[in-house]
Write a protein that holds these residues in place. Structure first.
Motif, PDB file in Angstrom:
ATOM      1  N   LEU A 181      35.799  38.839  40.839  1.00 42.54           N
ATOM      2  CA  LEU A 181      37.213  39.154  41.050  1.00 42.54           C
ATOM      3  C   LEU A 181      37.990  39.058  39.738  1.00 42.54           C
ATOM      4  O   LEU A 181      39.002  39.734  39.564  1.00 42.54           O
ATOM      5  CB  LEU A 181      37.814  38.227  42.108  1.00 42.54           C
ATOM      6  N   GLU A 182      37.510  38.233  38.813  1.00 40.18           N
ATOM      7  CA  GLU A 182      38.151  38.135  37.494  1.00 40.18           C
ATOM      8  C   GLU A 182      38.057  39.453  36.737  1.00 40.18           C
ATOM      9  O   GLU A 182      38.961  39.799  35.977  1.00 40.18           O
ATOM     10  CB  GLU A 182      37.527  36.998  36.683  1.00 40.18           C
ATOM     11  N   ASP A 183      36.941  40.181  36.932  1.00 36.89           N
ATOM     12  CA  ASP A 183      36.809  41.492  36.289  1.00 36.89           C
ATOM     13  C   ASP A 183      37.887  42.446  36.784  1.00 36.89           C
ATOM     14  O   ASP A 183      38.405  43.269  36.019  1.00 36.89           O
ATOM     15  CB  ASP A 183      35.427  42.101  36.566  1.00 36.89           C
ATOM     16  N   LEU A 184      38.233  42.342  38.064  1.00 38.20           N
ATOM     17  CA  LEU A 184      39.296  43.199  38.620  1.00 38.20           C
ATOM     18  C   LEU A 184      40.641  42.861  37.993  1.00 38.20           C
ATOM     19  O   LEU A 184      41.435  43.748  37.700  1.00 38.20           O
ATOM     20  CB  LEU A 184      39.367  43.051  40.138  1.00 38.20           C
ATOM     21  N   LYS A 185      40.892  41.572  37.778  1.00 38.34           N
ATOM     22  CA  LYS A 185      42.148  41.162  37.160  1.00 38.34           C
ATOM     23  C   LYS A 185      42.238  41.641  35.720  1.00 38.34           C
ATOM     24  O   LYS A 185      43.298  42.061  35.252  1.00 38.34           O
ATOM     25  CB  LYS A 185      42.280  39.632  37.187  1.00 38.34           C
ATOM     26  N   ALA A 186      41.129  41.543  35.004  1.00 32.48           N
ATOM     27  CA  ALA A 186      41.134  41.832  33.564  1.00 32.48           C
ATOM     28  C   ALA A 186      41.211  43.323  33.244  1.00 32.48           C
ATOM     29  O   ALA A 186      41.680  43.699  32.176  1.00 32.48           O
ATOM     30  CB  ALA A 186      39.895  41.224  32.905  1.00 32.48           C
ATOM     31  N   CYS A 187      40.744  44.171  34.153  1.00 35.48           N
ATOM     32  CA  CYS A 187      40.658  45.601  33.828  1.00 35.48           C
ATOM     33  C   CYS A 187      42.017  46.277  33.885  1.00 35.48           C
ATOM     34  O   CYS A 187      42.925  45.837  34.589  1.00 35.48           O
ATOM     35  CB  CYS A 187      39.666  46.301  34.762  1.00 35.48           C
ATOM     36  N   HIS A 188      42.124  47.378  33.126  1.00 36.35           N
ATOM     37  CA  HIS A 188      43.314  48.224  33.165  1.00 36.35           C
ATOM     38  C   HIS A 188      43.062  49.501  33.968  1.00 36.35           C
ATOM     39  O   HIS A 188      43.968  50.285  34.193  1.00 36.35           O
ATOM     40  CB  HIS A 188      43.753  48.586  31.744  1.00 36.35           C
ATOM     41  N   GLY A 189      41.811  49.708  34.352  1.00 40.08           N
ATOM     42  CA  GLY A 189      41.405  50.860  35.151  1.00 40.08           C
ATOM     43  C   GLY A 189      40.012  50.613  35.693  1.00 40.08           C
ATOM     44  O   GLY A 189      39.272  49.771  35.173  1.00 40.08           O
ATOM     45  N   LEU A 190      39.653  51.351  36.748  1.00 38.61           N
ATOM     46  CA  LEU A 190      38.380  51.140  37.429  1.00 38.61           C
ATOM     47  C   LEU A 190      37.676  52.463  37.708  1.00 38.61           C
ATOM     48  O   LEU A 190      38.290  53.399  38.228  1.00 38.61           O
ATOM     49  CB  LEU A 190      38.631  50.423  38.767  1.00 38.61           C
ATOM     50  N   ALA A 191      36.391  52.518  37.345  1.00 34.19           N
ATOM     51  CA  ALA A 191      35.522  53.625  37.764  1.00 34.19           C
ATOM     52  C   ALA A 191      34.506  53.021  38.725  1.00 34.19           C
ATOM     53  O   ALA A 191      33.810  52.068  38.376  1.00 34.19           O
ATOM     54  CB  ALA A 191      34.819  54.248  36.556  1.00 34.19           C
ATOM     55  N   LEU A 192      34.438  53.547  39.937  1.00 31.85           N
ATOM     56  CA  LEU A 192      33.599  52.998  40.998  1.00 31.85           C
ATOM     57  C   LEU A 192      32.493  53.991  41.337  1.00 31.85           C
ATOM     58  O   LEU A 192      32.788  55.138  41.678  1.00 31.85           O
ATOM     59  CB  LEU A 192      34.471  52.719  42.230  1.00 31.85           C
ATOM     60  N   GLY A 193      31.226  53.554  41.246  1.00 33.59           N
ATOM     61  CA  GLY A 193      30.107  54.464  41.456  1.00 33.59           C
ATOM     62  C   GLY A 193      29.078  53.960  42.456  1.00 33.59           C
ATOM     63  O   GLY A 193      28.776  52.774  42.507  1.00 33.59           O
ATOM     64  N   LYS A 251      41.349  38.807  48.656  1.00 34.55           N
ATOM     65  CA  LYS A 251      42.205  37.962  47.812  1.00 34.55           C
ATOM     66  C   LYS A 251      42.902  38.814  46.749  1.00 34.55           C
ATOM     67  O   LYS A 251      44.098  38.672  46.506  1.00 34.55           O
ATOM     68  CB  LYS A 251      41.372  36.857  47.164  1.00 34.55           C
ATOM     69  N   ALA A 252      42.141  39.721  46.112  1.00 32.80           N
ATOM     70  CA  ALA A 252      42.725  40.607  45.106  1.00 32.80           C
ATOM     71  C   ALA A 252      43.766  41.530  45.742  1.00 32.80           C
ATOM     72  O   ALA A 252      44.804  41.825  45.141  1.00 32.80           O
ATOM     73  CB  ALA A 252      41.631  41.430  44.430  1.00 32.80           C
ATOM     74  N   TRP A 253      43.489  41.971  46.972  1.00 34.72           N
ATOM     75  CA  TRP A 253      44.435  42.826  47.689  1.00 34.72           C
ATOM     76  C   TRP A 253      45.732  42.060  47.983  1.00 34.72           C
ATOM     77  O   TRP A 253      46.831  42.562  47.743  1.00 34.72           O
ATOM     78  CB  TRP A 253      43.788  43.320  48.986  1.00 34.72           C
ATOM     79  N   LEU A 254      45.600  40.821  48.472  1.00 38.14           N
ATOM     80  CA  LEU A 254      46.784  40.014  48.788  1.00 38.14           C
ATOM     81  C   LEU A 254      47.611  39.726  47.542  1.00 38.14           C
ATOM     82  O   LEU A 254      48.839  39.663  47.600  1.00 38.14           O
ATOM     83  CB  LEU A 254      46.354  38.692  49.444  1.00 38.14           C
ATOM     84  N   GLU A 255      46.937  39.536  46.408  1.00 35.97           N
ATOM     85  CA  GLU A 255      47.630  39.223  45.155  1.00 35.97           C
ATOM     86  C   GLU A 255      48.142  40.471  44.437  1.00 35.97           C
ATOM     87  O   GLU A 255      48.858  40.357  43.449  1.00 35.97           O
ATOM     88  CB  GLU A 255      46.698  38.436  44.234  1.00 35.97           C
ATOM     89  N   GLY A 256      47.745  41.657  44.898  1.00 34.56           N
ATOM     90  CA  GLY A 256      48.179  42.886  44.252  1.00 34.56           C
ATOM     91  C   GLY A 256      47.530  43.120  42.895  1.00 34.56           C
ATOM     92  O   GLY A 256      48.088  43.803  42.035  1.00 34.56           O
ATOM     93  N   THR A 257      46.344  42.594  42.726  1.00 32.07           N
ATOM     94  CA  THR A 257      45.642  42.645  41.437  1.00 32.07           C
ATOM     95  C   THR A 257      45.481  44.059  40.892  1.00 32.07           C
ATOM     96  O   THR A 257      45.581  44.276  39.686  1.00 32.07           O
ATOM     97  CB  THR A 257      44.243  41.997  41.588  1.00 32.07           C
TER      98      THR A 257
END
Length: 198
Positions: free
Chosen positions: A65-77, A98-104
């Motif tokens: 989940l920390e990777d989701l916080k740190a990124c500025h964009g996401l490529a999902l494969g 948790k990331a969804w609730l926090e608006g990450t």
């Protein structure tokens, strides 16, 4: 510096190859590509026992989940699985409440990509279904515009919904159009992420 999370699951290597190409496109802009994967799920299909374990060996770390916080964009494969993403990737996505609730991820750009074993095997529906949880997270979906010339010439993968690879016998490596679209997608995602940051 702009950081793009390239998150993928790959069973036989096709999606991993696409992830590496996308990362190349990201890095061509001067941004950082963070390659991450997800663990295999422990299940056995009695009708097809060889499908229970990935044949891909990856040096890429597992996503957090920390990777989701740190990124500025996401490529999902993901590989194509009956028109949807593969279960191991979906399992991770389902753990991101948790990331969804926090608006990450709100306001961050996202792109989807995949690999399948047959033409017309569900690549486009998989790409579309992968966008749904990203929309729930408030992400800004980025596609491939028709200004990408390879969209007009591809006889394999690739669509406005995102890059893809048709991994049929004799075409284990992405062809030139698939490569060009994956690299262009990574570049486009990084460019948009950088603009949104500023």
């Amino acid at each position: 510096m702009t950081e793009i999370l390239v998150l993928y699951y790959s069973r036989h290597g096709g999606t991993q190859k696409m992830a590496r190409l996308l990362a190349r496109g990201v890095e061509s802009t001067g941004a950082i590509a963070r390659l991450r994967t997800v663990p295999e799920l422990a299940f056995v299909d009695e009708g097809c026992p060889h499908e229970s374990v990935s044949t891909v060996k990856s040096d890429d770390p597992y996503v957090s989940l920390e990777d989701l916080k740190a990124c500025h964009g996401l490529a999902l494969g993901s590989p194509v699985r009956f028109g949807n993403m593969a279960a191991p990737l979906k399992h991770f996505i389902d753990s991101t409440s948790k990331a969804w609730l926090e608006g990450t991820l709100i306001g961050k750009p996202a792109m989807v990509f995949n690999s399948g074993s047959m033409l017309h095997g569900g690549q486009e529906t998989t790409l579309q279904s992968m966008m749904l949880p990203l929309l729930h997270h408030g992400m800004v979906i980025v596609g491939l515009p028709h200004s990408e010339s390879a969209l007009h010439t591809t006889s394999g993968g690739g669509s406005p919904y995102g890059p893809s690879h048709v991994n049929v016998e004799g075409h284990r490596q992405p062809d030139n159009d698939e490569k060009n679209l994956a690299i262009a997608a990574g570049k486009r995602l990084a460019d948009i992420a950088t603009k949104l940051r500023h």
